[in-house]
Design an enzyme around this catalytic site. Structure first.
Site: not given
Ligand code: NAP
Length: 466
Positions: A394
């Protein structure tokens, strides 16, 4: 003695404030944590010296030994990825402690009539007892639900039923109504029923308020509940007239709220949207994307990296899942030895808790100077040879900038799509937390490296070693 205690409380408060300030920077965070802990130790020790409120130490020593042992073992055992749920439990117990302080004050007399003879301003005291129970109760059960969702012991998707928001709003209004009734009529015969009604509704509201929120939004909820636990503690401080509890509670309340606002802004969402929109429920894939995702082999990726002079690594939740941080650091060092400039770009909400990526990269000894914030790295992105996206989705999805119909439209992202080449590491089709298709993966300059991020990065490292 009282003067000495008050002086020690002021010293403890100063340590809290400096400690929190130092937490704002990765290089001083450990010392900040230590200073704040020292302040808390000082506050606890001088409170225990106050013979006016303590008659026997045996229960206190027993409780301290039991609590410290559980806390120590748990903190040692917890994985980095399990940290948010541990924080949720801490918040919950903080709320419960405040509820118990309010309840104990109530229980000191058989009815609230007792406070009328014991306090100068009984209405105010009953008011703060009610606040401690109300906020503490909601924080306790809300945090337990957050813990259960994050730890997978309860389904992470939002639980919705018809009229949910109306029921919750009615319960909240009833809670306020009974609370005000109690503060005014604390000496009446129905005060006891009103007291336990407040407690019951608060505990129920904590559960009903958090079940409609998706598991991925729990970090925001936890940060908000953390703020609530601080406010409950401040209310408890007013109940027992303890200055350091009031100061510490206000600091936790304010900093938790600031963190909540920062997280909401970084996701381009309001707190209301987090609490009431049921984000993370039915998954939406957004608009259809043209083109195809193009894979690249490890060998070919190695040749591109070998020739690169500037690389930006963008870690995300997948790096935490794969525990790939050590391999990532190893690859970064190899690239540097090869004459390449390596930066690590950190999005404020990458992962599942604030500072998630910073903590993992610090664990792998990635130097702080190589960490770049989103706003610092975006302007140089068009000059970058390769952006390596390690399990981030994301936070690098161009739909957030380009597709007005996307649910994440307006969320600030790291503009990796502007780099000359992008390597995206995911295991599968890679839907992120929002459940949306990532248009980055279909771009001309993007190549997919499929597989577990740790295995993929280690394979790249092996190519350089050969
Ligand atoms: P993300 O959008 O959750 O995406 C995670 C990615 O990692 C996915 O493409 C997944 O695809 C891949 N993945 C998972 N396990 C993997 C593995 N073992 N090896 C390789 N790839 C792997 O992560 P993000 O870009 O860090 O975004 C964070 C999200 O969380 C945002 O939408 C944010 O708003 C939300 N959020 C964050 C917080 C905070 O405090 N940080 C709090 C609340 C919400 P596959 O499953 O296909 O591998």
């Amino acid at each position: 003695m009282q003067e000495f205690i008050n002086l020690a409380y002021i010293a403890a408060s100063i340590l809290f404030i400096f400690g929190i300030k130092m937490l704002g920077n990765a290089s001083t965070a450990r010392r900040g944590n230590f200073l704040s802990s020292l302040g808390m130790l000082l506050a606890v020790v001088v409170t225990l010296l106050n013979r006016e409120i303590i008659t026997s130490y045996s229960l206190i020593v027993g409780g301290l030994a039991l609590g410290a042992s559980i806390g120590f073992i748990w903190a040692k055992k917890v994985q980095m990825t399990g940290m948010p749920e541990l924080v949720a439990l801490f918040n919950g117990f903080g709320g419960l402690a405040s509820l118990l302080v309010g309840w104990a004050e109530y229980a000191r007399g058989s009815t609230l009539e007792w406070v009328a003879t014991s306090y100068e301003n009984p209405s105010f005291t009953v008011f703060v007892i009610v606040l401690a129970i109300l906020i503490g109760g909601i924080t306790f059960t809300g945090s337990i639900v957050a813990y259960l969702k994050l730890s997978g012991k309860m389904g992470g998707s939002p639980t919705n039923f018809p009229g949910q928001n109306a029921i919750n709003a009615s319960l909240f209004l009833a809670l306020l109504g009974v609370g005000v009734f109690l503060a005014v009529n604390y000496a009446s015969g129905s005060a006891t029923i009103a007291f336990y009604t407040v407690m019951g509704i608060a505990l129920l509201l904590g559960i009903l308020g958090v079940i409609p929120i998706g598991g991925g939004d729990m970090p925001v909820v936890i940060s908000f509940l953390n703020s609530c636990s601080g406010l409950a503690a401040a209310a408890a401080g007013f109940v027992i007239l303890n200055n350091v509890l009031i100061v510490a509670g206000c600091l936790v309340g304010a900093s938790g709220l600031i963190l909540t606002v920062i997280m909401c802004k970084a996701m381009n969402r309001t707190l209301g949207n987090v609490f009431f929109a049921g984000f993370g429920g039915a998954s939406s894939s957004g608009t259809a994307v043209e083109g195809e995702m193009k894979a690249i082999t490890i060998e070919d990726a190695y040749y591109v990296l070998e020739a690169a002079t500037s690389v930006v690594v963008v870690p995300g939740y997948g790096m935490a899942v794969a525990q790939a941080q050590h391999a990532v650091k190893e690859l970064g060092s190899i690239l540097e030895d090869n004459g390449c400039e390596v930066r690590y770009a950190i999005h404020p909400v990458a992962g599942r808790m604030p500072g998630h990526m910073n903590v993992l990269l610090a664990e792998a000894d990635v130097p702080y100077e190589q960490l770049c914030e989103m706003d610092a790295v975006n302007p140089i992105m068009p000059t970058v040879d390769v952006a390596i996206v390690i399990g981030a989705n994301d936070v690098v999805n161009p739909a957030a900038r380009e597709d007005e119909s996307s649910p994440i439209y307006g969320m600030p992202i790291i503009n990796v799509f502007e780099a000359k080449t992008v390597f995206a590491l995911t295991r599968g089709q890679g839907a992120g937390f929002s459940g949306l298709v990532n248009t980055l993966f279909f771009r001309e300059n993007t190549r997919m490296l499929y597989g577990d991020a740790e295995a993929t990065v280690s394979a790249l490292v092996s190519q350089f070693d050969e």
